[in-house]
Design a protein around this motif. Structure first.
Motif, PDB file in Angstrom:
ATOM      1  N   GLN A  43       0.847  -1.187   0.000  1.00 54.75           N
ATOM      2  CA  GLN A  43       0.000   0.000   0.000  1.00 54.75           C
ATOM      3  C   GLN A  43       0.885   1.239   0.000  1.00 54.75           C
ATOM      4  OE1 GLN A  43      -3.109  -0.071   2.867  1.00 54.75           O
ATOM      5  NE2 GLN A  43      -3.386   2.140   2.869  1.00 54.75           N
ATOM      6  N   VAL A  44       0.664   2.118  -0.941  1.00 57.57           N
ATOM      7  CA  VAL A  44       1.516   3.289  -1.066  1.00 57.57           C
ATOM      8  C   VAL A  44       1.101   4.363  -0.069  1.00 57.57           C
ATOM      9  CG1 VAL A  44       0.078   4.321  -2.879  1.00 57.57           C
ATOM     10  CG2 VAL A  44       2.511   4.893  -2.726  1.00 57.57           C
ATOM     11  N   GLN A  45       2.093   5.015   0.513  1.00 54.96           N
ATOM     12  CA  GLN A  45       1.862   6.169   1.381  1.00 54.96           C
ATOM     13  C   GLN A  45       2.375   7.418   0.665  1.00 54.96           C
ATOM     14  OE1 GLN A  45       3.763   3.425   3.131  1.00 54.96           O
ATOM     15  NE2 GLN A  45       1.722   2.563   3.262  1.00 54.96           N
ATOM     16  N   LEU A  46       1.631   8.511   0.812  1.00 57.31           N
ATOM     17  CA  LEU A  46       1.950   9.760   0.124  1.00 57.31           C
ATOM     18  C   LEU A  46       2.108  10.879   1.132  1.00 57.31           C
ATOM     19  CD1 LEU A  46      -0.763   9.435  -2.680  1.00 57.31           C
ATOM     20  CD2 LEU A  46       1.644   8.774  -2.823  1.00 57.31           C
ATOM     21  N   VAL A  47       3.147  11.676   0.948  1.00 55.70           N
ATOM     22  CA  VAL A  47       3.390  12.808   1.841  1.00 55.70           C
ATOM     23  C   VAL A  47       3.643  14.048   0.994  1.00 55.70           C
ATOM     24  CG1 VAL A  47       4.828  13.783   3.647  1.00 55.70           C
ATOM     25  CG2 VAL A  47       4.332  11.328   3.644  1.00 55.70           C
ATOM     26  N   GLU A  48       2.781  15.039   1.138  1.00 55.80           N
ATOM     27  CA  GLU A  48       2.939  16.294   0.416  1.00 55.80           C
ATOM     28  C   GLU A  48       3.805  17.271   1.199  1.00 55.80           C
ATOM     29  OE1 GLU A  48      -1.506  15.084  -0.101  1.00 55.80           O
ATOM     30  OE2 GLU A  48       0.017  15.124   1.484  1.00 55.80           O
ATOM     31  N   SER A  49       4.465  18.147   0.473  1.00 59.16           N
ATOM     32  CA  SER A  49       5.232  19.230   1.078  1.00 59.16           C
ATOM     33  C   SER A  49       5.324  20.366   0.066  1.00 59.16           C
ATOM     34  CB  SER A  49       6.630  18.754   1.475  1.00 59.16           C
ATOM     35  OG  SER A  49       7.352  18.308   0.346  1.00 59.16           O
ATOM     36  N   GLY A  50       5.798  21.510   0.541  1.00 60.11           N
ATOM     37  CA  GLY A  50       6.021  22.630  -0.351  1.00 60.11           C
ATOM     38  C   GLY A  50       4.979  23.723  -0.295  1.00 60.11           C
ATOM     39  N   GLY A  51       3.938  23.506   0.496  1.00 63.09           N
ATOM     40  CA  GLY A  51       2.936  24.549   0.629  1.00 63.09           C
ATOM     41  C   GLY A  51       3.459  25.725   1.430  1.00 63.09           C
ATOM     42  N   GLY A  52       2.671  26.786   1.443  1.00 65.46           N
ATOM     43  CA  GLY A  52       3.072  27.966   2.199  1.00 65.46           C
ATOM     44  C   GLY A  52       2.264  29.175   1.798  1.00 65.46           C
ATOM     45  N   LEU A  53       2.760  30.332   2.225  1.00 64.75           N
ATOM     46  CA  LEU A  53       2.117  31.613   1.941  1.00 64.75           C
ATOM     47  C   LEU A  53       2.893  32.315   0.832  1.00 64.75           C
ATOM     48  CD1 LEU A  53       0.122  33.918   2.652  1.00 64.75           C
ATOM     49  CD2 LEU A  53       1.803  34.671   4.357  1.00 64.75           C
ATOM     50  N   VAL A  54       2.169  32.761  -0.178  1.00 63.86           N
ATOM     51  CA  VAL A  54       2.807  33.430  -1.312  1.00 63.86           C
ATOM     52  C   VAL A  54       1.904  34.568  -1.776  1.00 63.86           C
ATOM     53  CG1 VAL A  54       1.784  31.861  -3.010  1.00 63.86           C
ATOM     54  CG2 VAL A  54       3.938  33.035  -3.536  1.00 63.86           C
ATOM     55  N   GLN A  55       2.507  35.582  -2.330  1.00 66.73           N
ATOM     56  CA  GLN A  55       1.721  36.689  -2.857  1.00 66.73           C
ATOM     57  C   GLN A  55       1.152  36.322  -4.227  1.00 66.73           C
ATOM     58  OE1 GLN A  55       4.277  40.169  -2.839  1.00 66.73           O
ATOM     59  NE2 GLN A  55       3.454  40.798  -0.845  1.00 66.73           N
ATOM     60  N   ALA A  56       0.064  36.957  -4.567  1.00 69.81           N
ATOM     61  CA  ALA A  56      -0.533  36.751  -5.885  1.00 69.81           C
ATOM     62  C   ALA A  56       0.500  37.030  -6.968  1.00 69.81           C
ATOM     63  CB  ALA A  56      -1.757  37.639  -6.058  1.00 69.81           C
ATOM     64  N   GLY A  57       0.511  36.156  -7.968  1.00 64.27           N
ATOM     65  CA  GLY A  57       1.489  36.265  -9.036  1.00 64.27           C
ATOM     66  C   GLY A  57       2.738  35.443  -8.803  1.00 64.27           C
ATOM     67  N   GLY A  58       2.894  34.950  -7.599  1.00 68.11           N
ATOM     68  CA  GLY A  58       4.065  34.157  -7.257  1.00 68.11           C
ATOM     69  C   GLY A  58       3.932  32.700  -7.655  1.00 68.11           C
ATOM     70  N   SER A  59       4.926  31.920  -7.252  1.00 67.51           N
ATOM     71  CA  SER A  59       4.977  30.505  -7.619  1.00 67.51           C
ATOM     72  C   SER A  59       5.284  29.646  -6.397  1.00 67.51           C
ATOM     73  CB  SER A  59       6.060  30.259  -8.671  1.00 67.51           C
ATOM     74  OG  SER A  59       5.800  30.969  -9.860  1.00 67.51           O
ATOM     75  N   LEU A  60       4.820  28.419  -6.457  1.00 71.89           N
ATOM     76  CA  LEU A  60       5.159  27.395  -5.487  1.00 71.89           C
ATOM     77  C   LEU A  60       5.294  26.065  -6.212  1.00 71.89           C
ATOM     78  CD1 LEU A  60       2.777  28.001  -2.419  1.00 71.89           C
ATOM     79  CD2 LEU A  60       5.268  28.243  -2.430  1.00 71.89           C
ATOM     80  N   ARG A  61       6.132  25.195  -5.683  1.00 75.42           N
ATOM     81  CA  ARG A  61       6.193  23.839  -6.203  1.00 75.42           C
ATOM     82  C   ARG A  61       5.862  22.863  -5.072  1.00 75.42           C
ATOM     83  NH1 ARG A  61      11.154  20.254  -8.733  1.00 75.42           N
ATOM     84  NH2 ARG A  61      11.794  20.224  -6.538  1.00 75.42           N
ATOM     85  N   LEU A  62       4.795  22.125  -5.260  1.00 74.63           N
ATOM     86  CA  LEU A  62       4.416  21.104  -4.302  1.00 74.63           C
ATOM     87  C   LEU A  62       5.065  19.782  -4.683  1.00 74.63           C
ATOM     88  CD1 LEU A  62       0.591  21.830  -3.908  1.00 74.63           C
ATOM     89  CD2 LEU A  62       2.523  22.890  -2.741  1.00 74.63           C
ATOM     90  N   SER A  63       5.461  19.043  -3.668  1.00 71.31           N
ATOM     91  CA  SER A  63       6.033  17.719  -3.874  1.00 71.31           C
ATOM     92  C   SER A  63       5.157  16.680  -3.191  1.00 71.31           C
ATOM     93  CB  SER A  63       7.444  17.653  -3.292  1.00 71.31           C
ATOM     94  OG  SER A  63       8.308  18.576  -3.900  1.00 71.31           O
TER      95      SER A  63
END
Length: 124
Positions: free
Chosen positions: A1-21
């Motif tokens: 059974q696969v387990q998944l863990v997300e990361s990379g979220g946060g607070l960013v201003q409009a127009g900015g970028s984020l990369r979630l893993s």
């Protein structure tokens, strides 16, 4: 059974970028179609993006198409969601999910495995 863990979220201003893993363990992502969903406060969880098992096919929700990309690194057993030109309406908890179906899937019902989510907040 696969387990998944997300990361990379946060607070960013409009127009900015984020990369979630989304790091997988207990299974290899190359055997799953992988998807991203999001849930805003008081709303249902909705589809954002998905990549087929092969990684060749992708599908995006209309409001994120052209701004978000989904990719996978099989060597790292990790899926990514690159989010550019973020808008306040992108604010939500983002979830990674795995489906045993080989092709792209929009419905959350097709995904058997889910991560715990990561918060993305976009300020105006």
């Amino acid at each position: 059974q696969v387990q998944l863990v997300e990361s990379g979220g946060g607070l960013v201003q409009a127009g900015g970028s984020l990369r979630l893993s989304c790091a997988a363990s207990g299974g290899t992502i190359s055997t799953y179609s992988m998807g991203w969903f999001r849930q805003a406060p008081g709303k249902e969880r909705v589809f954002v993006a998905t990549s087929s098992r092969s990684g060749i096919s992708t599908l995006f929700e209309d409001s994120v198409r052209g701004r978000f990309t989904i990719s996978r690194d099989n060597a790292k057993n990790t899926v990514y969601l690159q989010m550019n030109r973020l808008k306040p309406e992108d604010t939500a908890v983002y979830y990674c999910a795995a489906s045993g179906q080989p092709f792209v899937r929009r419905s959350s019902n097709d995904y058997a495995y889910w991560g715990q989510g990561t918060q993305v907040t976009v300020s105006s």
